[in-house]
Structure formats: C-alpha cells, structure tokens
Design a protein around this motif. Structure first.
Motif, PDB file in Angstrom:
ATOM      1  N   GLU A   1      -4.813  10.107   1.163  1.00  0.00           N
ATOM      2  CA  GLU A   1      -5.081  10.843  -0.071  1.00  0.00           C
ATOM      3  C   GLU A   1      -6.584  10.984  -0.298  1.00  0.00           C
ATOM      4  OE1 GLU A   1      -2.756   8.932  -3.143  1.00  0.00           O
ATOM      5  OE2 GLU A   1      -0.906   9.119  -1.967  1.00  0.00           O
ATOM      6  N   TRP A   2      -7.333  11.142   0.808  1.00  0.00           N
ATOM      7  CA  TRP A   2      -8.787  11.223   0.755  1.00  0.00           C
ATOM      8  C   TRP A   2      -9.282  12.395  -0.084  1.00  0.00           C
ATOM      9  CZ3 TRP A   2      -9.334  15.934   2.897  1.00  0.00           C
ATOM     10  CH2 TRP A   2      -8.456  16.315   3.913  1.00  0.00           C
ATOM     11  N   MET A   3      -8.455  13.428  -0.260  1.00  0.00           N
ATOM     12  CA  MET A   3      -8.911  14.567  -1.054  1.00  0.00           C
ATOM     13  C   MET A   3      -9.210  14.173  -2.499  1.00  0.00           C
ATOM     14  SD  MET A   3      -7.240  18.358  -1.686  1.00  0.00           S
ATOM     15  CE  MET A   3      -7.227  18.853   0.023  1.00  0.00           C
ATOM     16  N   THR A   4      -8.562  13.131  -3.003  1.00  0.00           N
ATOM     17  CA  THR A   4      -8.858  12.702  -4.375  1.00  0.00           C
ATOM     18  C   THR A   4     -10.318  12.263  -4.501  1.00  0.00           C
ATOM     19  OG1 THR A   4      -8.011  10.481  -3.885  1.00  0.00           O
ATOM     20  CG2 THR A   4      -6.485  12.054  -4.898  1.00  0.00           C
TER      21      THR A   4
ATOM     22  N   TRP B   1      -1.240   7.673   7.258  1.00  0.00           N
ATOM     23  CA  TRP B   1      -1.527   6.268   6.942  1.00  0.00           C
ATOM     24  C   TRP B   1      -2.008   6.115   5.502  1.00  0.00           C
ATOM     25  CZ3 TRP B   1      -1.013   2.096  10.357  1.00  0.00           C
ATOM     26  CH2 TRP B   1      -1.523   0.868   9.905  1.00  0.00           C
ATOM     27  N   LYS B   2      -1.306   5.309   4.700  1.00  0.00           N
ATOM     28  CA  LYS B   2      -1.667   5.068   3.303  1.00  0.00           C
ATOM     29  C   LYS B   2      -2.412   3.746   3.095  1.00  0.00           C
ATOM     30  CE  LYS B   2       1.275   5.835   0.008  1.00  0.00           C
ATOM     31  NZ  LYS B   2       2.507   5.786  -0.834  1.00  0.00           N
ATOM     32  N   ALA B   3      -2.090   2.754   3.892  1.00  0.00           N
ATOM     33  CA  ALA B   3      -2.532   1.378   3.663  1.00  0.00           C
ATOM     34  C   ALA B   3      -4.018   1.193   3.970  1.00  0.00           C
ATOM     35  CB  ALA B   3      -1.698   0.437   4.526  1.00  0.00           C
TER      36      ALA B   3
ATOM     37  N   ASP C   1      -0.677  -1.878   1.372  1.00  0.00           N
ATOM     38  CA  ASP C   1      -0.785  -0.799   0.398  1.00  0.00           C
ATOM     39  C   ASP C   1      -1.551  -1.311  -0.816  1.00  0.00           C
ATOM     40  OD1 ASP C   1      -0.304   1.082  -1.699  1.00  0.00           O
ATOM     41  OD2 ASP C   1       1.464   1.811  -0.614  1.00  0.00           O
ATOM     42  N   LEU C   2      -2.743  -0.795  -1.042  1.00  0.00           N
ATOM     43  CA  LEU C   2      -3.603  -1.314  -2.108  1.00  0.00           C
ATOM     44  C   LEU C   2      -3.030  -1.074  -3.499  1.00  0.00           C
ATOM     45  CD1 LEU C   2      -7.133  -0.360  -0.733  1.00  0.00           C
ATOM     46  CD2 LEU C   2      -5.951  -2.563  -0.578  1.00  0.00           C
TER      47      LEU C   2
ATOM     48  N   PRO D   1       2.822  -5.765   7.832  1.00  0.00           N
ATOM     49  CA  PRO D   1       1.851  -4.670   7.758  1.00  0.00           C
ATOM     50  C   PRO D   1       2.363  -3.392   8.409  1.00  0.00           C
ATOM     51  CG  PRO D   1       0.800  -6.712   8.460  1.00  0.00           C
ATOM     52  CD  PRO D   1       2.274  -6.964   8.488  1.00  0.00           C
ATOM     53  N   GLY D   2       1.877  -2.285   7.891  1.00  0.00           N
ATOM     54  CA  GLY D   2       2.259  -0.990   8.421  1.00  0.00           C
ATOM     55  C   GLY D   2       1.533   0.125   7.713  1.00  0.00           C
ATOM     56  N   PRO D   3       1.900   1.365   7.988  1.00  0.00           N
ATOM     57  CA  PRO D   3       1.203   2.506   7.402  1.00  0.00           C
ATOM     58  C   PRO D   3       1.354   2.621   5.894  1.00  0.00           C
ATOM     59  CG  PRO D   3       2.464   3.177   9.338  1.00  0.00           C
ATOM     60  CD  PRO D   3       2.882   1.783   9.004  1.00  0.00           C
ATOM     61  N   ARG D   4       2.440   2.017   5.318  1.00  0.00           N
ATOM     62  CA  ARG D   4       2.662   2.186   3.889  1.00  0.00           C
ATOM     63  C   ARG D   4       3.608   1.123   3.349  1.00  0.00           C
ATOM     64  NH1 ARG D   4       5.118   7.611   2.483  1.00  0.00           N
ATOM     65  NH2 ARG D   4       5.766   6.472   0.617  1.00  0.00           N
ATOM     66  N   ASP D   5       3.517   0.848   2.064  1.00  0.00           N
ATOM     67  CA  ASP D   5       4.499   0.117   1.263  1.00  0.00           C
ATOM     68  C   ASP D   5       4.550  -1.391   1.477  1.00  0.00           C
ATOM     69  OD1 ASP D   5       5.166   2.600   0.261  1.00  0.00           O
ATOM     70  OD2 ASP D   5       6.945   2.835   1.525  1.00  0.00           O
ATOM     71  N   PHE D   6       3.684  -1.968   2.317  1.00  0.00           N
ATOM     72  CA  PHE D   6       3.635  -3.428   2.419  1.00  0.00           C
ATOM     73  C   PHE D   6       2.739  -3.958   1.314  1.00  0.00           C
ATOM     74  CE2 PHE D   6       1.715  -7.316   4.509  1.00  0.00           C
ATOM     75  CZ  PHE D   6       2.804  -8.134   4.214  1.00  0.00           C
TER      76      PHE D   6
END
Length: 306
Positions: free
Chosen positions: A73-76, A153-155, A161-162, A182-187
């Motif tokens: 979500e770097w565009m934010t 990748w979100k994390a 996931d922050l 750990p993973g790309p999201r939701d941990f």
C-alpha cells in the motif's frame, strides 16, 4: 489533475512507485525547501531504515496522519507526501490558501504530524523484491512460497502484519487470524509491539497529545470510524464530514482488532480512523494516483479544520 509548483520539482514523482529511496528524496526536497516543515526521527525499521514524522503547523491542537503500514500500500505514502508538499507550497507562496481553503489560518491552531512510510522494509520488498531483504532475503522467499513476485506483500520484513501489532484485543485478533507464522500477510507476531516499526509509532503517539488520527490504507473507498463502542460521540460526526468531501462510505466495523486506530481509540477515547483509499486490487496502479489523490486530499484538508 497533475500538480507541480512552478519551476519546482515535486516531492513525489507520480510515474514511479514510492519506496524508501523515493521517501529519502522527498524528505530532502521538503526539508531543504520549506522552513514551515519540521521533522523528527522516531526509530528504525528491522533493517535499519529510518522511521520519521514530518510536522507542519504551530497550533496546540495536534493531529496525525500515517501511511504505508502495509508494504503493498505504498501509494498511501505518496498521497501524504504530495499533500504535505502542496500545503507547504501554499504557505510559501500562495497566500496560505490551498484548494480555496485558508490552510495558513488553520495551521495557526492545528499542528499536523505526517508519517508517510511506517513500513519501509515491506514497501521496498513489495516494490523491488528480495534483493532489498537484507539478511532476510532467503527467509522471505520461503515465506512467499518460493514466488519471486512480492507485489502483494503486506507485512514487514519479518513477515509480521504491522496493523495487527497493537495492544487492542491483540489475542482476539491472533486467534481470529489463525496464521501460524511469518508470511506476506495477517501474521500478528508473537506478542503486541514486537516489531520496531509498530513500537516506534506507538511510543511516538504516547509522546504527543493527539486529538485525531487517520491511518491511510488501501483499498475500498471506505472510512472505518469506530472500535468496540469506545469511540467518542464526535467520531461519527467526523466520519460523516470526511464522507461528504470525499464520497467515501463510513462503515461501522466489527470483527477486527489490534490495528493502530483501534489502539488509539481504546487508549485515548478520541477520534481515530482508517481510510481505505481507492478501489481495486493492491497495489493500486500508478495510473490511478491522481484520481485517488483527488478523493483523499479533501479528507486530509477536512481534518485540519478542527
């Protein structure tokens, strides 16, 4: 509408993704050009990238906007830097008026703090791939299922996931997510605030007297304004104001915990919001940047009004 001040390089280039390198260049431009902008380093990411908050305004009322808590979500971050750039330019040479509004007057009573890049490691990984992963390059490849495409990748770089890291019913969110590692999201991580990025933001928030916060995420064109009925009565009033200027939909959210705005509402009983900017699939294509800015800049302006 594509904006740039006359004879000035804008702090963001809308033709390329906004990673940590771009943030460093934006920081250089903003601080060298505008005496109205201050800056504070508040910590470092897992990989030692700087975490920082910009400041504009001199008022006693303090508000805060942040972005790029999720890597893809770097565009934010771009949205926030462009807003800061344009407001500073208005103070510098446009009579203190931006989009027809007297921002110079508002910033005498309000101070705005902006953190465009909460998750610089995750952003760099999402944009540029595992070569930006430092000592975690092999690990993130495994956590990503061997895929070399990290655009989703979100994390952060440790696969946490922050926005599931804050101590607001964290255990409930951990159990709901039910992600084992750990993973790309939701941990959610092993405990609240284990990650330096989330911890730095929480510590900095505690150091201020913030009256309102907005965390910018993507996507959905929605505004989340509540948390477990702990929000103050004026939260919905603010949400309706933001909706009126943006066309976004206020949503009373349930079944979600441990986010930054959740924790802020729980701790301070003051208005906190998550704005889901744009619509589509993350990462939102760069070609939509100007349109998404036209939707979200009025929300940022509205928050300044008080």
């Amino acid at each position: 509408m594509t904006w740039s001040a006359p004879d000035r390089q804008p702090a963001v280039n809308p033709s390329r993704p906004f990673g940590y390198r771009e943030w460093e260049e934006a920081k250089r431009i903003l601080l060298s050009r505008y005496p109205s902008i201050g800056y504070e380093r508040i910590g470092d990411s897992v990989l030692g990238r700087e975490l920082g908050v910009f400041r504009i305004g001199t008022g006693k009322r303090e508000i805060h906007y942040n972005g790029a808590m999720h890597g893809n979500e770097w565009m934010t971050g771009m949205l926030l830097v462009r807003f800061l750039n344009e407001v500073a330019e208005a103070l510098n040479g446009a009579g203190g008026v931006y989009r027809g509004e007297p921002v110079a007057e508002w910033l005498e009573s309000t101070t705005l703090y902006v953190m465009p890049l909460v998750n610089p490691d995750g952003v760099e990984l999402s944009i540029r791939g595992a070569e930006e992963g430092g000592g975690y390059s092999e690990q993130v490849c495994l956590w990503n299922g061997g895929r070399t495409d990290y655009s989703g990748w979100k994390a952060n770089i440790r696969g946490v996931d922050l926005n599931d890291q804050f101590p607001a019913y964290w255990e409930t969110e951990r159990d709901r997510r039910d992600v084992g590692g750990p993973g790309p999201r939701d941990f959610t991580g092993a405990a609240p605030l284990t990650e330096p990025e989330a911890r730095a933001l929480a510590d900095w928030t505690r150091s201020r007297d913030l009256q309102l916060v907005i965390a910018f995420h993507m996507q959905g064109r929605e505004i989340y304004w509540n948390y477990r009925d702990l929000e103050p009565p004026e939260a919905l009033v603010w949400a309706d104001r933001f909706a009126k200027v943006s066309g976004y939909v206020p949503v009373k959210l349930s079944g979600s915990d441990a986010g930054y705005k959740d924790w802020f509402i729980q701790e301070y009983r003051r208005p906190g919001f998550t704005v889901e900017a744009g619509f589509g699939v993350n990462p939102i294509p760069l070609g939509q940047f100007d349109a998404v800015y036209e939707e979200t800049a009025p929300i940022m302006l509205e928050g300044l009004k008080g």
